[in-house]
Design a protein around this motif. Structure first.
Motif, PDB file in Angstrom:
ATOM      1  N   GLY A  67       1.060  -0.817  -0.170  1.00 22.44           N
ATOM      2  CA  GLY A  67      -0.517   0.301   0.342  1.00 22.44           C
ATOM      3  C   GLY A  67       0.463   1.071   0.132  1.00 22.44           C
ATOM      4  N   SER A  68       1.423   1.013   0.585  1.00 29.19           N
ATOM      5  CA  SER A  68       2.361   2.442   0.812  1.00 29.19           C
ATOM      6  C   SER A  68       4.096   2.883  -0.372  1.00 29.19           C
ATOM      7  N   LEU A  69       3.914   1.456  -1.539  1.00 34.55           N
ATOM      8  CA  LEU A  69       4.154   1.922  -2.403  1.00 34.55           C
ATOM      9  C   LEU A  69       3.198   2.311  -3.810  1.00 34.55           C
ATOM     10  N   LEU A  70       1.589   1.967  -3.729  1.00 36.12           N
ATOM     11  CA  LEU A  70       0.637   2.193  -4.466  1.00 36.12           C
ATOM     12  C   LEU A  70       0.498   3.829  -4.088  1.00 36.12           C
ATOM     13  N   PHE A  71       0.808   4.027  -2.149  1.00 37.47           N
ATOM     14  CA  PHE A  71       0.228   5.286  -2.437  1.00 37.47           C
ATOM     15  C   PHE A  71       2.161   5.964  -3.284  1.00 37.47           C
ATOM     16  N   SER A  72       3.240   5.366  -3.387  1.00 38.28           N
ATOM     17  CA  SER A  72       4.080   6.512  -3.510  1.00 38.28           C
ATOM     18  C   SER A  72       4.023   7.520  -5.025  1.00 38.28           C
ATOM     19  N   VAL A  73       3.214   5.947  -6.049  1.00 44.65           N
ATOM     20  CA  VAL A  73       2.966   6.952  -7.017  1.00 44.65           C
ATOM     21  C   VAL A  73       2.204   7.784  -7.280  1.00 44.65           C
ATOM     22  N   ARG A  74       1.284   8.386  -6.255  1.00 48.47           N
ATOM     23  CA  ARG A  74       1.065   9.184  -6.235  1.00 48.47           C
ATOM     24  C   ARG A  74       0.224  10.099  -5.379  1.00 48.47           C
ATOM     25  N   ALA A  75       1.384   9.883  -4.683  1.00 46.42           N
ATOM     26  CA  ALA A  75       1.633  10.493  -2.735  1.00 46.42           C
ATOM     27  C   ALA A  75       0.438  12.216  -2.475  1.00 46.42           C
ATOM     28  N   SER A  76       0.727  12.883  -3.261  1.00 45.76           N
ATOM     29  CA  SER A  76       0.137  14.005  -3.094  1.00 45.76           C
ATOM     30  C   SER A  76      -1.217  13.723  -3.419  1.00 45.76           C
ATOM     31  N   GLU A  77      -1.480  13.411  -4.937  1.00 45.06           N
ATOM     32  CA  GLU A  77      -3.132  13.158  -5.058  1.00 45.06           C
ATOM     33  C   GLU A  77      -4.230  12.606  -4.048  1.00 45.06           C
ATOM     34  N   TYR A  78      -3.616  11.580  -4.021  1.00 44.51           N
ATOM     35  CA  TYR A  78      -3.639  10.199  -2.203  1.00 44.51           C
ATOM     36  C   TYR A  78      -4.018  10.815  -1.295  1.00 44.51           C
ATOM     37  N   ALA A  79      -3.143  11.569  -1.088  1.00 47.52           N
ATOM     38  CA  ALA A  79      -3.082  12.310   0.899  1.00 47.52           C
ATOM     39  C   ALA A  79      -4.723  13.024   0.706  1.00 47.52           C
ATOM     40  N   ALA A  80      -4.040  14.292  -0.583  1.00 51.47           N
ATOM     41  CA  ALA A  80      -5.485  15.034  -0.469  1.00 51.47           C
ATOM     42  C   ALA A  80      -6.981  14.848  -0.621  1.00 51.47           C
ATOM     43  N   PHE A  84     -12.629   2.442  -2.859  1.00 50.88           N
ATOM     44  CA  PHE A  84     -13.232   3.476  -3.423  1.00 50.88           C
ATOM     45  C   PHE A  84     -12.575   4.563  -3.893  1.00 50.88           C
ATOM     46  N   ILE A  85     -11.221   4.183  -3.312  1.00 49.53           N
ATOM     47  CA  ILE A  85      -9.919   5.721  -3.619  1.00 49.53           C
ATOM     48  C   ILE A  85      -9.849   5.571  -5.370  1.00 49.53           C
ATOM     49  N   GLY A  86      -9.751   4.153  -5.800  1.00 43.48           N
ATOM     50  CA  GLY A  86      -9.368   3.746  -7.347  1.00 43.48           C
ATOM     51  C   GLY A  86     -10.858   4.766  -7.789  1.00 43.48           C
ATOM     52  N   PHE A  87     -11.966   4.216  -7.741  1.00 44.32           N
ATOM     53  CA  PHE A  87     -13.193   4.650  -7.958  1.00 44.32           C
ATOM     54  C   PHE A  87     -13.314   6.836  -8.439  1.00 44.32           C
ATOM     55  N   LEU A  88     -12.519   7.134  -6.833  1.00 46.46           N
ATOM     56  CA  LEU A  88     -13.164   8.389  -7.195  1.00 46.46           C
ATOM     57  C   LEU A  88     -11.492   9.680  -7.479  1.00 46.46           C
ATOM     58  N   ASN A  89     -10.963   8.904  -8.350  1.00 41.94           N
ATOM     59  CA  ASN A  89      -9.938  10.181  -8.334  1.00 41.94           C
ATOM     60  C   ASN A  89     -10.247   9.880  -9.574  1.00 41.94           C
TER      61      ASN A  89
END
Length: 156
Positions: free
Chosen positions: A80-93, A151-156
């Motif tokens: 999950g950390s690796l997946l997050f890291s690819v779009r960290a700025s976007e996911y964190a928001a 939901f994270i995968g479908f709301l971005n």
């Protein structure tokens, strides 16, 4: 904070993950496998606490499921950390991502309270209202983590 998140996205490992045709799908699949193992072990453990599978020895079964859950959680954390890291700025928001992280913290806190209650009672097989509430809360929290993650995968 924005600089930190942007920096994460520029790490060599993260850039390699983004550039690879196979690495990201493999990490994603491993994350899904870890989540499946985590949720399965948590559900089985909580159902046993709630009185299901009475023919199975409580202490041994719960110990096995707890070890499985810890290993699966570790796998989900790494992937999950690796997946997050690819779009960290976007996911964190994303509010849903923050909700998922909050739910994980609440599920962890629930587990710690459960362990404390069991130790305080000094019994292998916990029983009673508090333990039942904690087991049901565990089921709800971990299932909610799963839904929030999807939901994270479908709301971005």
């Amino acid at each position: 904070m924005d600089e930190l998140l942007a920096g994460i996205e520029q790490l060599v490992l993260v850039r390699a993950l983004k550039a690879s045709f196979v690495a990201y799908p493999i990490v994603n699949a491993l994350h899904i496998m870890s989540i499946g193992a985590l949720l399965t072990s948590v559900w089985l453990m909580d159902l046993r606490v709630l009185g299901a599978f009475c023919s199975l020895p409580y202490a041994a079964f719960v110990a096995l499921m707890r070890r499985t859950a810890f290993a699966a959680f570790a796998g989900a954390l790494v992937t999950g950390s690796l997946l997050f890291s690819v779009r960290a700025s976007e996911y964190a928001a994303m509010p849903i991502f923050l909700t998922k992280m909050t739910l994980i913290l609440l599920a962890g806190a629930n587990f710690l309270v459960f362990m404390r209650v069991c130790r305080a009672r000094g019994v292998e097989v916990p029983a009673g209202g508090v333990v039942t509430v904690l087991a049901v809360l565990s089921l709800v929290l971990w299932t909610s983590v799963l839904f929030a993650g999807r939901f994270i995968g479908f709301l971005n």
